[in-house]
Write an enzyme that holds these catalytic residues in place. Structure first.
Site, PDB file in Angstrom:
ATOM      1  N   ASN A 196       0.589  -1.227   0.164  1.00 52.85           N
ATOM      2  CA  ASN A 196      -0.102  -0.139   0.191  1.00 52.85           C
ATOM      3  C   ASN A 196       0.953   1.730   0.112  1.00 52.85           C
ATOM      4  O   ASN A 196       0.444   2.416   0.264  1.00 52.85           O
ATOM      5  CB  ASN A 196      -0.542  -0.216   1.078  1.00 52.85           C
ATOM      6  N   GLU A 231       1.860   4.297   7.599  1.00 53.70           N
ATOM      7  CA  GLU A 231       0.297   4.105   6.413  1.00 53.70           C
ATOM      8  C   GLU A 231      -0.152   4.937   5.833  1.00 53.70           C
ATOM      9  O   GLU A 231       0.140   6.394   6.122  1.00 53.70           O
ATOM     10  CB  GLU A 231      -0.433   2.732   7.435  1.00 53.70           C
ATOM     11  N   HIS A 282       3.466   2.027   1.692  1.00 56.45           N
ATOM     12  CA  HIS A 282       3.394   2.077   3.437  1.00 56.45           C
ATOM     13  C   HIS A 282       5.679   2.135   3.284  1.00 56.45           C
ATOM     14  O   HIS A 282       6.219   1.759   2.866  1.00 56.45           O
ATOM     15  CB  HIS A 282       3.422   1.478   4.769  1.00 56.45           C
TER      16      HIS A 282
HETATM   17  C1  F6R Z   1       9.591  -3.021   8.521  1.00 55.47           C
HETATM   18  C2  F6R Z   1       9.617  -1.978   7.770  1.00 55.47           C
HETATM   19  C3  F6R Z   1       8.005  -2.464   6.532  1.00 55.47           C
HETATM   20  C4  F6R Z   1       8.666  -3.195   5.128  1.00 55.47           C
HETATM   21  C5  F6R Z   1       7.651  -3.430   4.333  1.00 55.47           C
HETATM   22  C6  F6R Z   1       7.649  -4.487   3.442  1.00 55.47           C
HETATM   23  O1  F6R Z   1      10.741  -2.780   8.841  1.00 55.47           O
HETATM   24  O2  F6R Z   1       9.324  -0.671   8.092  1.00 55.47           O
HETATM   25  O3  F6R Z   1       7.617  -1.062   6.125  1.00 55.47           O
HETATM   26  O4  F6R Z   1       9.626  -2.799   4.997  1.00 55.47           O
HETATM   27  O5  F6R Z   1       6.023  -3.927   4.952  1.00 55.47           O
HETATM   28  O6  F6R Z   1       7.879  -5.481   3.045  1.00 55.47           O
HETATM   29  P1  F6R Z   1       8.451  -7.033   3.012  1.00 55.47           P
HETATM   30  O7  F6R Z   1       9.844  -6.701   2.674  1.00 55.47           O
HETATM   31  O8  F6R Z   1       7.937  -8.294   4.168  1.00 55.47           O
HETATM   32  O9  F6R Z   1       7.566  -6.930   1.401  1.00 55.47           O
END
Ligand code: F6R
Length: 240
Positions: free
Chosen positions: A131, A138, A133
């Site tokens: 999304n 968010e 973030h």
């Molecule tokens: C984790 C974080 C999140 C992840 C994001 C992507 O510390 O801050 O922003 O980087 O949710 O997650 P993955 O890498 O699991 O797709």
């Protein structure tokens, strides 16, 4: 902002590893901003296996932590970091910082912001949520935000349940503590790993639409030194 298109996660991780190596070689007492999730796992493996890197003077600050999980909880980000990286390198445990997932929310946030003020981040690693973030900022989070308590989006909880928590969304905490977007933007350099089809729509919005709080990662478009390593799947919807 620079976009470097790579074939896959392996190539992205190798390229980011080279940037970490260069950072740690040129400044032995670097302060690193670190992320969790699936995107950095291969990078952390490469860093863990490297014989030449010295972390003895390095300080780290993690982006976020689930609220309500103690450091010992196997799904906490604190546990993740020791499991994937800190247990395998010569870092001083006193130099690693992950926001606390327990305790008084306001003082956890205030203390983290103070520490970040005193320890400017030289190199910040980021992933991006489907999304858009970054950290757990968010959609809708102000670009001026600093470390804060936030309610996780349903999509974030679903994505994280799929990858971790054995697919059980009820086990995924509803809230987290995260560095704010202003904390992230204060880093001198930022590297981002964006891989997979589930990130394609957000990456397209980030690169092809005007920056908006509805897509937190779009704040990075105005960072002076940010490199995104994105794979073919994540780039599949780009038109420009
Ligand atoms: C984790 C974080 C999140 C992840 C994001 C992507 O510390 O801050 O922003 O980087 O949710 O997650 P993955 O890498 O699991 O797709």
């Amino acid at each position: 902002m620079q976009l470097i298109r790579v074939k896959n996660m392996e190539e992205a991780s190798q390229r980011v590893y080279e940037i970490f190596k260069e950072q740690l070689t040129s400044k032995k007492d670097s302060t690193l901003g670190l992320a969790t999730g699936s995107s950095p796992i291969r990078l952390y493996e490469l860093l863990s296996k490297s014989k030449s890197l010295d972390f003895s003077l390095v300080k780290t600050f993690n982006l976020d932590e689930y609220f309500g999980l103690s450091p010992e909880h196997p799904q906490s980000y604190h546990y993740f970091m020791f499991d994937h990286l800190f247990n395998h390198i010569n870092i001083d445990p006193g130099n690693v910082h992950v926001p606390s997932g327990v305790g008084d929310i306001q003082s956890v946030c205030d203390q983290y912001n103070e520490m970040l003020k005193d320890n400017p981040i030289d190199l910040q690693l980021l992933g991006m949520g489907g999304n858009g973030h970054i950290g757990f900022n968010e959609p809708g989070t102000s670009f001026d935000s600093v470390t804060h308590y936030i309610e996780l989006d349903q999509r974030t909880r679903q994505d994280n349940a799929r990858l971790f928590f054995d697919g059980n969304i009820d086990e995924v905490p509803t809230h987290a503590i995260t560095m704010g977007i202003a904390n992230i933007m204060a880093a001198k350099r930022i590297v981002m790993i964006i891989c997979g089809k589930s990130k394609a729509e957000a990456l397209k919005k980030m690169l092809e639409e005007e920056p908006s709080v509805q897509l937190p990662a779009s704040a990075l478009m105005s960072h002076p030194d940010c490199i995104i390593f994105a794979d073919d799947q994540a780039c599949s919807l780009l038109t420009k």
